[in-house]
Design an enzyme around this catalytic site. Structure first.
Site, short mmCIF file in Angstrom:
data_model
loop_
_atom_site.label_atom_id
_atom_site.label_comp_id
_atom_site.label_asym_id
_atom_site.label_seq_id
_atom_site.Cartn_x
_atom_site.Cartn_y
_atom_site.Cartn_z
CG HIS A 6 -29.10 120.38 101.77
ND1 HIS A 6 -28.07 120.46 102.68
CD2 HIS A 6 -28.88 119.26 101.05
CE1 HIS A 6 -27.26 119.41 102.52
NE2 HIS A 6 -27.73 118.67 101.55
CG HIS A 8 -29.53 115.17 98.91
ND1 HIS A 8 -28.95 115.96 97.94
CD2 HIS A 8 -28.89 115.47 100.07
CE1 HIS A 8 -28.00 116.69 98.49
NE2 HIS A 8 -27.94 116.42 99.77
CB ALA A 72 -25.06 114.62 98.29
CG HIS A 182 -23.52 118.20 99.32
ND1 HIS A 182 -22.97 117.00 99.73
CD2 HIS A 182 -24.68 118.34 100.02
CE1 HIS A 182 -23.77 116.46 100.64
NE2 HIS A 182 -24.80 117.25 100.85
CE1 TYR A 198 -21.77 113.25 102.30
CE2 TYR A 198 -23.78 114.10 103.27
CZ TYR A 198 -23.15 113.26 102.37
OH TYR A 198 -23.89 112.45 101.54
CG HIS A 227 -23.61 119.41 105.73
ND1 HIS A 227 -22.77 119.38 104.66
CD2 HIS A 227 -24.60 118.53 105.45
CE1 HIS A 227 -23.22 118.51 103.76
NE2 HIS A 227 -24.33 117.98 104.21
CD GLU A 288 -27.55 116.64 105.62
OE1 GLU A 288 -27.60 117.41 106.61
OE2 GLU A 288 -26.64 115.84 105.45
NE ARG A 294 -32.41 108.30 105.81
CZ ARG A 294 -32.63 107.79 104.62
NH1 ARG A 294 -33.62 106.94 104.42
NH2 ARG A 294 -31.84 108.09 103.60
#
Lengths: 373, 373
Positions: A6, A8, A72, A182, A198, A227, A288, A294
C-alpha cells in the site's frame, strides 16, 4: 522479502496536479477535454521524486518492493463525468507505469479505476474493467484501487456487492488480480479524509461484504481492506455477534477466504490487536507511505508509518508468520506478482503459508485467547 | 456502583412504533400532524417490557442503574420536517420519563433531540435546546443523544463543530449535561446501521472535535462517544500523528478534557485495547443493552453485550480504576446524576477519581507501554 502492498505516488511532480486542475477547470467551464498528451514530466523528475521520497524510506526501512498506486485522495472520482475519470486514470496509471519502468525491482503497479458517481456509475464500471485489463496486460500491474464511495463523502453509490459492479469483478477474476478497497478524497466537511472517511470506507465495505452473497458469485474474488480494516478488528465481536444473531455464516466462512487486511495501523497496541484478531494469512504488510502521517512518533523514535518496525516489535508473531505478513501473503494474494517480479530479475522466495499452529488461524485461536476470564 | 451509560428502550411496546408509522404516513400523504395524545401505552405494558427486558439483564449482570434513552436507530431524524422530529421527540422522551418514574432507582433518562436535516437544521437545533431543557428540568433527565448525521446516512449536515449547533451547546453548558454523539438509522444501503454507520459516526465525530476550536468556545462541554469510540482507539497513533504533523494540540489537550468513550466493545481484546489506550478517567461503562447484538458468544458463554464481564476479566485495571469506569466516571461526567439518584433515595458512592499512578492517564502511560521495541 518485504513487500509493502500500500504505497501511493503522493510525491508526484507538480505538473501532474496542474494537469488535473486544468482538466477539471476546462470541463467545468466549457465541457472541454484536456488531452493527456499535454502532461509533460521528464524521467529525471520522476527519478528525483522517487529517490528522495519513497525509495529513500524503503531503503532505510528494509522494504524490498512496494505495490504502488496513484494518490488515493487525488483519484477524486466525483469531478466531471466518466470521461473525466477515464482520462485522469490513464494519466495517473501511465505515470505509475513509468515509475515501475525506472525502478523495476522496487515498484509494481496498482491502478486507479475510472469510477464516476451517479448516473455514469454503470458506464464507469465498464471503463474500469477495460482500464484494469490495459494496466494488467499492457503495463504489468497486479491490482487496482476500488473506491466504495465515488461520490467522495456522501455515499451515493450502491454497496460494492451490487450487480452494477459485476463487470469489474468478472474482469478481476479473469485477470486474477485483487482490489484494495480505498475511498478517495472527502469533499464533505463533516468527514475529514485520512482519519475519518478513509477508516469509515474500510468499515462500511467490510460490512457490505459480510452480509452479501458476493463471494458465492465470485469465489476467487479478493479484496484488501487498507488502514488495518478501519474499525473492524477492534469491533470483531460486534461483527461476529451480528452475523450469529441473524443466522448468517461466521466471518471465517463469509469473508476470510476473500478479504485481507493491511497493516497501516500507526501504534504498537493497535498493531498487536490486528495480529491477535485477524488470522495471519489474512494480513498484508503495508505502510501507506508516503501518506497520511509523515512525522516521527516521539514515543518510539520511529516514523508513525514505519509499520515494519511495529511488526518487528511484536512478540506474538513467529518467524514464519512474520515472513507471511511481510511478503508471503502478498505474493499469494497478488497472484500475478511472483511472475512480474521474476520477469524483472527479482528473486522471489518460495511460496509459504503460516503454519496451522502458529499465529492466529481464525475462530479456534481467537477462542483460546478470548475465552477464560 | 455499576452505571450503564448507554441503554435504549428498544423493547418499547409495539404501540410506539405504530404511532411513529402513522405519524410519518400522515405527514407524507397530506402534511397532517398526528397528535402525541393518540399514543396509548399502559403502565403495565411498560413494566412488562422493562421487567422482561432490560431490568432482567441488569439484575443478572449486577448493573445498578442504566442511563436510558429512546431507541437510537428509531430517532430517524430524516423523516418529515422539524415539527415531525419535535413531536416524535416529545413522545419518545415522555415514554422514557415514564420508565424512570416506574423504576426510579434503576433508570435515569437521556433524551432524544428533535434534530432535522437540510434547511430545518438551525430551527431544529433551537427546538433541541428547548427539548433538552424540558427533559432536564421537568423530567429529571441527565443528558441527550446528539446525532452527527440527521440525514441518516448521507452526511449532509455540517460538522458538530459548526456554529449552527451553538444554541444547543449553550444550553448543555447552562444545564451542565453531556451529549452522547450517536447517529440514528442509516437509510443508505451502502452503510449498514449497527456495524458500519454507528461506528463511522463515532469516528467522524471524533475527528471533527480533534481539529476544531469547539472546546475553546465551550470549555465545559462534554461528549461521550459510544461503541468504544468507533475506530478511534485502534487508530490512536494515526490521530496523534495527524495532529502532530499539522502542529495542532495533542489529543490530551485537544479533546480528552471533554470527550469520553463508552465500553460497547464486544470482545475481550478490543476491550483490552480500549483500556490500554484511553485514559481510565475517560472511559464509561456501557453495554448498549438491549441493542445491536443480543446473542451469547459461544467462545465465552457470555452475551456479547455483557461488557461488564469483559471488564471484570481484564488484568490491567486495578480496583480504583474499575470503580471509576463502572460508575465513578459516569457520576462525574453526567454531573446531575448524583443529585437525581439521591433524590430518588439511591445511595451514591462518594466521588473518586482513578489514582494518577494506576491505569492509563494519557501520553505518559502510553509512552511507557508503547515505546521500546
Amino acid at each position: 522479502m518485504r513487500i509493502d502492498c500500500h504505497g501511493h505516488f503522493t510525491t508526484a511532480p507538480a505538473a501532474l496536479g496542474k494537469w488535473r486542475e486544468r482538466q477539471i477547470q476546462a470541463f467545468e467551464e466549457s465541457g472541454a477535454r484536456l488531452s493527456p498528451a499535454e502532461l509533460r514530466i521528464s524521467d529525471d523528475e520522476i527519478t528525483t521524486a522517487i529517490e528522495q521520497g519513497q525509495l529513500k524510506l524503503q531503503l532505510e526501512r528494509g522494504t524490498d518492493v512496494a505495490l504502488f498506486s496513484p494518490g488515493a485522495g487525488k483519484m477524486a472520482h466525483h469531478y466531471g463525468d466518466e470521461q473525466t475519470s477515464l482520462a485522469w486514470s490513464h494519466v495517473s496509471n501511465d505515470l505509475i507505469a513509468r515509475v515501475c519502468g525506472l525502478f523495476p525491482d522496487r515498484f509494481v503497479g496498482v491502478c486507479q479505476l475510472p469510477q464516476s458517481p451517479g448516473e455514469p456509475l454503470a458506464a464507469s464500471v465498464r471503463h474500469s474493467a477495460a482500464e484494469l485489463q490495459r494496466c494488467v496486460e499492457e503495463l504489468g500491474f497486479v491490482g487496482c484501487l476500488l473506491n466504495p464511495d465515488p461520490s467522495d463523502g456522501h455515499w451515493q453509490a450502491p454497496p460494492l456487492t451490487d450487480k452494477v459492479y459485476y463487470p469489474l469483478y468478472e474482469k478481476m477474476v479473469e485477470l486474477d488480480v485483487p482490489a484494495m478497497v480505498h475511498v478517495a478524497m472527502s469533499r464533505n466537511p463533516a468527514l475529514q479524509g485520512t482519519c475519518a472517511h478513509y477508516l469509515n470506507g474500510d468499515t462500511a465495505a467490510f460490512m457490505q461484504l459480510c452480509t452479501s452473497d458476493l463471494f458465492k458469485d465470485f469465489p476467487t474474488l479478493k479484496f484488501i481492506l487498507p488502514h488495518g480494516g478501519g474499525a473492524v478488528p477492534y469491533h470483531w465481536g460486534r461483527y461476529r455477534g451480528f452475523l450469529q444473531d441473524r443466522g448468517l455464516p461466521p466471518l471465517e466462512e463469509a469473508v476470510l477466504g476473500n478479504v485481507y487486511f493491511d497493516t497501516c495501523v500507526y501504534h504498537r497496541r493497535g498493531m498487536q490487536l490486528l495480529v491477535d484478531i485477524v488470522p495471519t494469512r489474512n494480513i498484508l504488510f503495508a505502510s501507506e507511505m508516503i501518506g497520511a502521517v509523515r512525522g516521527v512518533d516521539p514515543e518510539t523514535g520511529h516514523h508513525f508509518d514505519d509499520t515494519g518496525s511495529l511488526l518487528d516489535s511484536l512478540d506474538s508473531l513467529g518467524a514464519d508468520d512474520l515472513r507471511a505478513v511481510f511478503g508471503g501473503n502478498a505474493l499469494r494474494v497478488f497472484s500475478r506478482l511472483p511472475a512480474v517480479l521474476a520477469a524483472r530479475g527479482v528473486t522471489v522466495p518460495a511460496p509459504s503459508t503460516p503454519s496451522a499452529t502458529s499465529g492466529q488461524t481464525g475462530t479456534s485461536a481467537t477462542t483460546a485467547k478470548e475465552s477464560g476470564k
